[in-house]
Design an enzyme around this catalytic site. Structure first.
Site, PDB file in Angstrom:
ATOM      1  N   TYR A 161      -8.565  16.331  -4.747  1.00 22.83           N
ATOM      2  CA  TYR A 161      -7.947  15.461  -5.783  1.00 22.83           C
ATOM      3  C   TYR A 161      -7.190  16.454  -6.694  1.00 22.83           C
ATOM      4  CZ  TYR A 161      -7.588  12.519  -9.760  1.00 22.83           C
ATOM      5  OH  TYR A 161      -7.027  11.849 -11.077  1.00 22.83           O
TER       6      TYR A 161
ATOM      7  N   ASP B 121       0.722  -1.167  -0.203  1.00 25.58           N
ATOM      8  CA  ASP B 121       0.072   0.028   0.117  1.00 25.58           C
ATOM      9  C   ASP B 121       0.932   1.104   0.120  1.00 25.58           C
ATOM     10  OD1 ASP B 121      -1.879   1.920   0.215  1.00 25.58           O
ATOM     11  OD2 ASP B 121      -2.584   1.252   2.335  1.00 25.58           O
TER      12      ASP B 121
ATOM     13  N   LYS C 278      -2.857  16.533  -7.827  1.00 25.47           N
ATOM     14  CA  LYS C 278      -2.627  16.356  -9.177  1.00 25.47           C
ATOM     15  C   LYS C 278      -1.852  17.716  -9.628  1.00 25.47           C
ATOM     16  CE  LYS C 278      -3.580  12.131  -9.327  1.00 25.47           C
ATOM     17  NZ  LYS C 278      -2.602  11.091  -9.472  1.00 25.47           N
TER      18      LYS C 278
END
Length: 285
Positions: free
Chosen positions: A175, A83, A179
């Protein structure tokens, strides 16, 4: 006696090492390799005769993919279930490959997570999960694997961002911010390493037909009704990404519409961009 004679002759007139040893195998490390863009890239890179190191959380999916790749290509495939959001995972990965004597020639930094919805409707843990994988885990991988590439004077890195990196996206606020970080760090590091033999390419895909996007669509009727023309094929995205990586291209945005969107975002005044993305983002909640 014939062996001894050859040995003495070799000492008097050494032959080039390249004629005595097999070519060194090239290795690509792919995170988030069990599905979507990562899995598709694994097939493309295997076809180029690279050995592979596949990393994701699901051992079963990785093992199935590894077996299929071995049956289709004469390559070695190593499976390392990890992970990458867990603290210290990049170091564990790096140490495991060090013990095996594996040098990574291509790093595909693909592992990432997306959560769609209103910022206030998400828990602190939701936001932290995106930051931990998309920012912290991403950076830690670069910090472990790029310095050895720079020391050797060769290597390629393919970082996976999103067209969301080019503008704020209400309903994908955290998110999109992660990015934007991926894109900014990739561009800066690429310039630091210019002329070193190491290249960094950032893939900025639009909405792509992957499991991650399917999960986001499941929670939003607006996303479920997106026109098919707005959803990219994962194979097309992966092919463009790999070709750009081989060329050392800094940024690749697959799809004409996606490219036009990113160019428009960079040219649009910030206040207007916020209004437009706000209208679009709120409509998906």
């Amino acid at each position: 006696m014939s062996t001894t004679g050859k040995s003495r002759k070799a000492r008097r007139s050494p032959a080039p090492r390249s004629t005595d040893t097999a070519p060194t195998r090239r290795t690509a490390l792919i995170t988030g390799a069990s599905a979507g863009i990562g899995e598709t890239l694994a097939w493309l890179i295997a076809a180029e005769d690279y050995d592979l190191v596949l990393v994701a959380r699901s051992r079963d999916r990785l093992e199935a993919l590894a077996q299929a790749l071995r049956e289709s290509h004469p390559i070695a495939v190593t499976v390392l279930p990890l992970d990458m959001a867990a603290s210290g995972s990049a170091r564990k990965l790096w140490l495991a490959l060090q013990r095996q004597g594996v040098a990574v020639d291509v790093l595909v930094n693909n592992a990432g997570v997306l959560q769609h919805g209103a910022f206030t409707a998400m828990t602190p843990a939701d936001h932290q999960a995106m930051i931990q994988l998309n920012v912290a885990g991403f950076t830690d991988l670069l910090a472990h694997f790029v310095p050895p590439m720079a020391a050797r004077g060769s290597g390629r890195v393919l970082n996976v961002a999103s067209i969301a990196a080019f503008q704020p996206v209400p309903s994908l606020a955290t998110y999109a911010a992660t990015k934007a970080y991926v894109l900014s760090l990739s561009e800066a590091l690429g310039e630091e390493l210019r002329g070193s033999g190491v290249t960094l390419t950032t893939l900025c895909p639009g909405i792509t037909a992957t499991d991650m996007v399917a999960r986001a669509q499941a929670g939003s009727s607006a996303l479920q009704n997106l026109p098919a023309m707005l959803i990219s094929d994962v194979q097309d995205v992966a092919v463009e990404a790999w070709q750009a990586c081989l060329k050392g291209q800094a940024i690749v945005v697959p799809g004409t519409l996606n490219l036009a969107t990113t160019l428009a975002a960079r040219a649009t005044p910030k206040w207007l961009l916020r209004r437009l993305t706000g209208l679009l983002g709120r409509s998906t909640l």
